[in-house]
Write a protein that holds these residues in place. Structure first.
Motif, PDB file in Angstrom:
ATOM      1  N   SER A 172     -13.706  -5.605 -23.653  1.00 16.06           N
ATOM      2  CA  SER A 172     -12.446  -6.098 -24.003  1.00 16.06           C
ATOM      3  C   SER A 172     -11.629  -5.381 -24.065  1.00 16.06           C
ATOM      4  N   SER A 173     -11.385  -3.929 -23.721  1.00 22.67           N
ATOM      5  CA  SER A 173     -10.335  -3.149 -23.661  1.00 22.67           C
ATOM      6  C   SER A 173      -9.971  -2.831 -22.091  1.00 22.67           C
ATOM      7  N   TRP A 174     -10.947  -2.437 -21.755  1.00 24.29           N
ATOM      8  CA  TRP A 174     -10.987  -1.841 -20.159  1.00 24.29           C
ATOM      9  C   TRP A 174     -11.392  -2.575 -19.116  1.00 24.29           C
ATOM     10  N   GLY A 175     -10.471  -2.680 -18.004  1.00 21.14           N
ATOM     11  CA  GLY A 175     -10.740  -3.472 -16.857  1.00 21.14           C
ATOM     12  C   GLY A 175     -10.209  -2.426 -15.708  1.00 21.14           C
ATOM     13  N   PHE A 176     -11.091  -2.712 -14.528  1.00 20.30           N
ATOM     14  CA  PHE A 176     -10.573  -1.944 -13.422  1.00 20.30           C
ATOM     15  C   PHE A 176     -10.733  -2.701 -12.072  1.00 20.30           C
ATOM     16  N   GLY A 177      -9.521  -2.540 -11.230  1.00 20.45           N
ATOM     17  CA  GLY A 177      -9.575  -3.400 -10.209  1.00 20.45           C
ATOM     18  C   GLY A 177      -8.899  -2.804  -8.673  1.00 20.45           C
ATOM     19  N   ILE A 178      -8.665  -3.834  -8.039  1.00 21.22           N
ATOM     20  CA  ILE A 178      -8.063  -3.391  -6.615  1.00 21.22           C
ATOM     21  C   ILE A 178      -6.854  -4.228  -6.553  1.00 21.22           C
ATOM     22  N   ASN A 179      -5.659  -3.981  -5.707  1.00 19.01           N
ATOM     23  CA  ASN A 179      -4.734  -4.647  -5.796  1.00 19.01           C
ATOM     24  C   ASN A 179      -3.771  -4.518  -4.070  1.00 19.01           C
ATOM     25  N   ALA A 180      -3.252  -5.443  -3.821  1.00 14.51           N
ATOM     26  CA  ALA A 180      -2.538  -5.324  -2.486  1.00 14.51           C
ATOM     27  C   ALA A 180      -1.007  -5.842  -3.054  1.00 14.51           C
ATOM     28  N   SER A 199      21.827  -0.763   8.339  1.00 19.55           N
ATOM     29  CA  SER A 199      21.281  -1.685   7.607  1.00 19.55           C
ATOM     30  C   SER A 199      20.044  -2.344   8.034  1.00 19.55           C
ATOM     31  N   ARG A 200      19.073  -2.442   7.282  1.00 21.75           N
ATOM     32  CA  ARG A 200      17.765  -2.995   7.750  1.00 21.75           C
ATOM     33  C   ARG A 200      17.084  -3.599   6.469  1.00 21.75           C
ATOM     34  N   PHE A 201      16.124  -4.499   6.695  1.00 20.09           N
ATOM     35  CA  PHE A 201      15.108  -4.856   5.512  1.00 20.09           C
ATOM     36  C   PHE A 201      13.643  -4.334   5.634  1.00 20.09           C
ATOM     37  N   GLY A 202      13.203  -3.410   4.894  1.00 19.47           N
ATOM     38  CA  GLY A 202      12.092  -2.681   5.014  1.00 19.47           C
ATOM     39  C   GLY A 202      10.918  -3.298   4.414  1.00 19.47           C
ATOM     40  N   ASN A 203       9.596  -3.437   5.145  1.00 23.99           N
ATOM     41  CA  ASN A 203       8.573  -4.258   4.892  1.00 23.99           C
ATOM     42  C   ASN A 203       7.479  -3.262   4.870  1.00 23.99           C
ATOM     43  N   PHE A 204       6.766  -3.093   3.844  1.00 27.35           N
ATOM     44  CA  PHE A 204       5.632  -2.251   3.533  1.00 27.35           C
ATOM     45  C   PHE A 204       4.781  -2.792   2.710  1.00 27.35           C
ATOM     46  N   LEU A 205       3.233  -1.863   2.801  1.00 27.64           N
ATOM     47  CA  LEU A 205       2.320  -2.682   1.886  1.00 27.64           C
ATOM     48  C   LEU A 205       1.731  -1.330   1.294  1.00 27.64           C
ATOM     49  N   ASP A 206       1.125  -1.827  -0.035  1.00 25.73           N
ATOM     50  CA  ASP A 206       0.438  -0.637  -0.926  1.00 25.73           C
ATOM     51  C   ASP A 206      -0.924  -1.402  -1.166  1.00 25.73           C
ATOM     52  N   ILE A 207      -2.069  -0.633  -1.131  1.00 26.80           N
ATOM     53  CA  ILE A 207      -3.312  -0.978  -1.583  1.00 26.80           C
ATOM     54  C   ILE A 207      -3.836  -0.122  -2.647  1.00 26.80           C
ATOM     55  N   SER A 208      -3.845  -0.231  -3.711  1.00 26.14           N
ATOM     56  CA  SER A 208      -4.087   0.379  -5.016  1.00 26.14           C
ATOM     57  C   SER A 208      -5.393   0.041  -5.800  1.00 26.14           C
TER      58      SER A 208
END
Length: 215
Positions: A172-180, A199-208
């Motif tokens: 009930s207290s701790w959870g573990f996961g993966i995110n994009a 001027s530009r628009f940056g597009n990036f991705l993080d997997i954590s």
């Protein structure tokens, strides 16, 4: 500390999170099935207004591309793979949605070894799909300010970052996961600015990976 050591320090942050805690009942409506036989099975979690969440993440930052305004052509990001992490706090506004604050950070290097760092400070709205508890699937969007720094150059601009994840709740207290999470970071100087060509628009991705504490 060189970039490889810094990257690995960021990745092992999650290993510092304690993974053992006292057994406790899963959150829910308190209904118990089979309790008279000494084998209680609890129904899935139902969060309530005011329940709170603290979340920490660490992972990989993946540069994708820049899009130029006007002709909307794309250009390579010209950055190395990097590291990313965040600290987040939120509170449930109903049984499935949270509203909170997030401080994220990233680092990566240009081809000539110049350090790029970005620090989004955002509000975060999350919707939790909890039908398969103890597995749950957060869908979220960040919106706010991003502070970008390339050595001595600093840029302040907006950012929007949608994302999704999958979490296993150990108890009930701790959870573990993966995110994009997709990072959309506009760097817009305006048509009359001397740096308008930048001027530009940056597009990036993080997997954590993430560790979540409910209280």
């Amino acid at each position: 500390m060189d970039r490889r050591r810094l990257f690995f320090v960021l990745l092992i942050l999650l290993l510092l999170i304690p993974v053992y805690s006292q057994n406790s009942e899963m959150p829910g409506d308190g209904s118990v099935e089979g309790e008279e036989n000494g084998n209680a099975e609890y129904y899935r979690s139902v969060y309530e207004l005011g329940d709170q969440v603290f979340n920490i993440t660490a992972g990989l930052f993946i540069p994708l591309y820049y899009r130029r305004p006007g002709d909307f052509s794309t250009a390579p990001a010209n950055l190395s793979l990097g590291g990313t992490g965040s600290i987040e706090y939120s509170s449930f506004i109903n049984s499935n949605m949270t509203l909170g604050l997030s401080l994220k950070g990233m680092f990566a290097y240009t081809p000539n070894d110049r350090l790029l760092s970005m620090f989004p400070i955002t509000g975060k709205l999350t919707y939790y799909i909890t039908d398969s508890y103890p597995f749950e699937f957060p869908l979220y969007v960040h919106a706010g300010l991003c502070i970008s720094r390339l050595e001595s150059e600093t840029f302040y601009g907006p950012t929007i970052m949608p994302g999704a994840g999958a979490t296993w709740n150990m108890n009930s207290s701790w959870g573990f996961g993966i995110n994009a999470t997709w990072w959309w970071v506009p760097m817009w100087y305006g048509p009359s600015h001397e740096d308008t060509a930048k001027s530009r628009f940056g597009n990036f991705l993080d997997i954590s990976l993430s560790a979540t504490y409910h209280f």
